[in-house]
Design a protein around this motif. Structure first.
Motif, PDB file in Angstrom:
ATOM      1  N   LYS A  78     -18.284  68.807   7.097  1.00 18.36           N
ATOM      2  CA  LYS A  78     -19.205  69.650   6.842  1.00 18.36           C
ATOM      3  C   LYS A  78     -18.796  71.026   5.794  1.00 18.36           C
ATOM      4  CE  LYS A  78     -21.855  69.289  11.099  1.00 18.36           C
ATOM      5  NZ  LYS A  78     -21.692  69.756  12.433  1.00 18.36           N
ATOM      6  N   GLU A  79     -17.470  70.745   5.542  1.00 26.72           N
ATOM      7  CA  GLU A  79     -16.775  71.843   4.350  1.00 26.72           C
ATOM      8  C   GLU A  79     -17.327  71.482   2.996  1.00 26.72           C
ATOM      9  OE1 GLU A  79     -12.355  72.146   4.344  1.00 26.72           O
ATOM     10  OE2 GLU A  79     -12.448  71.373   6.447  1.00 26.72           O
ATOM     11  N   LYS A  80     -17.372  72.488   2.265  1.00 20.20           N
ATOM     12  CA  LYS A  80     -17.541  72.379   0.896  1.00 20.20           C
ATOM     13  C   LYS A  80     -16.452  71.754   0.287  1.00 20.20           C
ATOM     14  CE  LYS A  80     -20.978  76.113   0.338  1.00 20.20           C
ATOM     15  NZ  LYS A  80     -21.080  77.768  -0.377  1.00 20.20           N
ATOM     16  N   VAL A  81     -16.694  70.822  -0.546  1.00 22.26           N
ATOM     17  CA  VAL A  81     -15.851  70.240  -1.568  1.00 22.26           C
ATOM     18  C   VAL A  81     -15.048  71.012  -2.269  1.00 22.26           C
ATOM     19  CG1 VAL A  81     -15.625  68.382  -3.265  1.00 22.26           C
ATOM     20  CG2 VAL A  81     -17.214  68.233  -1.426  1.00 22.26           C
ATOM     21  N   GLY A  82     -15.457  72.257  -2.770  1.00 17.63           N
ATOM     22  CA  GLY A  82     -14.845  73.017  -3.651  1.00 17.63           C
ATOM     23  C   GLY A  82     -13.356  73.599  -2.709  1.00 17.63           C
ATOM     24  N   HIS A  83     -13.407  73.544  -1.267  1.00 20.79           N
ATOM     25  CA  HIS A  83     -12.469  73.828  -0.462  1.00 20.79           C
ATOM     26  C   HIS A  83     -11.381  72.678  -0.241  1.00 20.79           C
ATOM     27  CE1 HIS A  83     -15.358  77.139   1.105  1.00 20.79           C
ATOM     28  NE2 HIS A  83     -14.828  77.456  -0.048  1.00 20.79           N
ATOM     29  N   TYR A  84     -11.916  71.680  -0.609  1.00 18.97           N
ATOM     30  CA  TYR A  84     -10.896  70.570  -0.493  1.00 18.97           C
ATOM     31  C   TYR A  84      -9.741  70.311  -1.527  1.00 18.97           C
ATOM     32  CZ  TYR A  84     -14.550  67.626   2.029  1.00 18.97           C
ATOM     33  OH  TYR A  84     -15.476  67.145   3.139  1.00 18.97           O
ATOM     34  N   SER A  85      -8.766  69.854  -0.739  1.00 18.08           N
ATOM     35  CA  SER A  85      -7.317  69.690  -1.747  1.00 18.08           C
ATOM     36  C   SER A  85      -7.804  68.464  -2.824  1.00 18.08           C
ATOM     37  CB  SER A  85      -6.262  69.125  -0.807  1.00 18.08           C
ATOM     38  OG  SER A  85      -6.445  67.914  -0.282  1.00 18.08           O
ATOM     39  N   LEU A  86      -6.757  68.290  -3.627  1.00 18.26           N
ATOM     40  CA  LEU A  86      -7.018  67.163  -4.525  1.00 18.26           C
ATOM     41  C   LEU A  86      -6.944  65.762  -3.934  1.00 18.26           C
ATOM     42  CD1 LEU A  86      -7.469  66.488  -7.300  1.00 18.26           C
ATOM     43  CD2 LEU A  86      -4.974  66.717  -7.713  1.00 18.26           C
ATOM     44  N   GLY A  87      -6.276  65.594  -2.717  1.00 14.13           N
ATOM     45  CA  GLY A  87      -5.964  64.382  -2.028  1.00 14.13           C
ATOM     46  C   GLY A  87      -7.372  64.230  -1.479  1.00 14.13           C
ATOM     47  N   MET A  88      -8.050  65.165  -0.828  1.00  6.71           N
ATOM     48  CA  MET A  88      -9.331  64.967   0.108  1.00  6.71           C
ATOM     49  C   MET A  88     -10.382  64.721  -0.718  1.00  6.71           C
ATOM     50  SD  MET A  88      -8.672  68.432   2.528  1.00  6.71           S
ATOM     51  CE  MET A  88     -10.336  68.327   3.281  1.00  6.71           C
ATOM     52  N   LYS A  89     -10.343  65.283  -2.096  1.00  6.74           N
ATOM     53  CA  LYS A  89     -11.325  64.908  -3.048  1.00  6.74           C
ATOM     54  C   LYS A  89     -11.103  63.221  -3.453  1.00  6.74           C
ATOM     55  CE  LYS A  89     -11.851  69.359  -5.065  1.00  6.74           C
ATOM     56  NZ  LYS A  89     -11.553  70.356  -6.111  1.00  6.74           N
ATOM     57  N   GLN A  90      -9.991  62.986  -3.709  1.00  6.89           N
ATOM     58  CA  GLN A  90      -9.926  61.457  -4.096  1.00  6.89           C
ATOM     59  C   GLN A  90     -10.149  60.617  -2.970  1.00  6.89           C
ATOM     60  OE1 GLN A  90      -9.323  61.347  -7.170  1.00  6.89           O
ATOM     61  NE2 GLN A  90      -7.593  60.173  -7.235  1.00  6.89           N
ATOM     62  N   ARG A  91      -9.903  61.128  -1.535  1.00 11.29           N
ATOM     63  CA  ARG A  91     -10.386  60.424  -0.278  1.00 11.29           C
ATOM     64  C   ARG A  91     -11.784  60.434  -0.334  1.00 11.29           C
ATOM     65  NH1 ARG A  91      -7.757  62.451   4.597  1.00 11.29           N
ATOM     66  NH2 ARG A  91      -6.870  64.034   3.544  1.00 11.29           N
ATOM     67  N   LEU A  92     -12.634  61.391  -0.876  1.00  8.20           N
ATOM     68  CA  LEU A  92     -13.812  61.381  -0.864  1.00  8.20           C
ATOM     69  C   LEU A  92     -14.575  60.300  -1.854  1.00  8.20           C
ATOM     70  CD1 LEU A  92     -16.611  62.865   0.348  1.00  8.20           C
ATOM     71  CD2 LEU A  92     -16.610  64.482  -1.551  1.00  8.20           C
ATOM     72  N   GLY A  93     -13.956  60.515  -3.079  1.00 12.09           N
ATOM     73  CA  GLY A  93     -14.358  59.247  -4.093  1.00 12.09           C
ATOM     74  C   GLY A  93     -14.262  57.959  -3.333  1.00 12.09           C
ATOM     75  N   ILE A  94     -13.098  57.630  -2.745  1.00 14.26           N
ATOM     76  CA  ILE A  94     -13.082  56.501  -2.086  1.00 14.26           C
ATOM     77  C   ILE A  94     -14.242  56.133  -1.129  1.00 14.26           C
ATOM     78  CG2 ILE A  94     -11.725  54.974  -0.806  1.00 14.26           C
ATOM     79  CD1 ILE A  94      -9.376  55.663  -2.491  1.00 14.26           C
ATOM     80  N   ALA A  95     -14.601  57.269  -0.498  1.00 12.87           N
ATOM     81  CA  ALA A  95     -15.452  57.169   0.687  1.00 12.87           C
ATOM     82  C   ALA A  95     -16.823  56.705   0.023  1.00 12.87           C
ATOM     83  CB  ALA A  95     -15.936  58.409   1.375  1.00 12.87           C
ATOM     84  N   SER A  96     -17.084  57.278  -0.948  1.00 12.28           N
ATOM     85  CA  SER A  96     -18.208  56.981  -1.912  1.00 12.28           C
ATOM     86  C   SER A  96     -18.381  55.836  -2.498  1.00 12.28           C
ATOM     87  CB  SER A  96     -18.381  58.045  -3.004  1.00 12.28           C
ATOM     88  OG  SER A  96     -19.516  57.760  -3.953  1.00 12.28           O
TER      89      SER A  96
END
Length: 255
Positions: free
Chosen positions: A129-147
């Motif tokens: 539920k967190e905004k992606v703007g608050h994610y760390s770089l690693g979390m953004k990469q993991r979101l990319g893999i989730a996608s």
């Protein structure tokens, strides 16, 4: 092509205006493998991955994904493939969950529950539920893999998935790749310029240098070669390729 070959790259050549590119790249990735495509920045890794996923066309050669020619039957070829090339892109002002909801529109038959499942698989369930703007770089990469795994692909093509991550993020990404290979049965074709990455997650490695695939080895074979590390093996191969002056290429290949 045998029934277990997931990705078959056949004599792929692409030359850019600046004369760089790739020449006659041929390799196969078999079902269940974690295949590491390794080489320095600018060696041609991203070019091959873009050709393999239909983002750019080869001048010569062809690529088969699950037996389908990417250039001729793109949708059939890509149906079981998840991709993350270059940086994982997401809408920063939306939550992780909402980003995946948008991505899920591409797969109308996908059950809604798969969004949560994908987020859990990459370890973002608690942050959905967190905004992606608050994610760390690693979390953004993991979101990319989730996608990339939303549609339950059988093959994941990841270009430099650990690029820019800190040590903790890199370890998390390695563990994620291992667990997806093990638990979801996903085959991987991933690139890196970091030896430490390849050594810990890959079952087989192709070394690319100056646009050419100069060597392929399974990790088991490398281990048998008098316990030689991947690093010393790589430097040896590059030196053989260039004559005695090949040392500088090894700089920056690891932390």
């Amino acid at each position: 092509m045998n029934g277990d070959t997931v990705l078959d790259i056949q004599g792929v050549t692409k030359t850019y205006r600046n004369k760089r590119g790739v020449e006659n790249i041929a390799l196969r990735v078999e079902k269940g493998e974690v295949y590491g495509f390794f080489g320095p920045n600018g060696a041609g890794k991203t070019t091959v991955m873009k050709i393999a996923t239909g983002l750019i066309r080869a001048d010569r050669g062809r690529v088969l994904l699950f037996g389908h020619d990417v250039a001729e039957r793109y949708e059939d070829a890509m149906r079981q493939v998840g991709v993350m090339i270059e940086r994982a892109e997401a809408f920063e002002y939306m939550s992780g969950y909402r980003n995946l909801e948008l991505a899920a529109r591409l797969y109308p038959e996908l059950p809604r529950s798969r969004i949560d499942e994908a987020l859990e698989l990459v370890g973002l369930g608690a942050n959905k539920k967190e905004k992606v703007g608050h994610y760390s770089l690693g979390m953004k990469q993991r979101l990319g893999i989730a996608s990339a795994i939303l549609s339950k692909p059988k093959l994941l093509i990841l270009d430099e998935p650990t690029n820019g991550l800190d040590i903790e993020g890199m370890i998390e990404m390695r563990e994620l790749i291992r667990s997806l290979a093990r638990e979801e049965g996903i085959t991987f074709f991933l690139s890196s310029h970091l030896l430490s990455e390849m050594e810990t997650v890959c079952s087989r490695i192709g070394i690319v240098h100056n646009g050419k695939l100069i060597q392929e080895r399974s990790m088991a074979e490398l281990g048998e070669q008098s316990g030689q590390s991947l690093e010393s093996y790589f430097v040896e191969r590059i030196r053989a390729e260039r004559g005695a002056g090949g040392h500088e290429i090894a700089q920056g290949m690891h932390h």
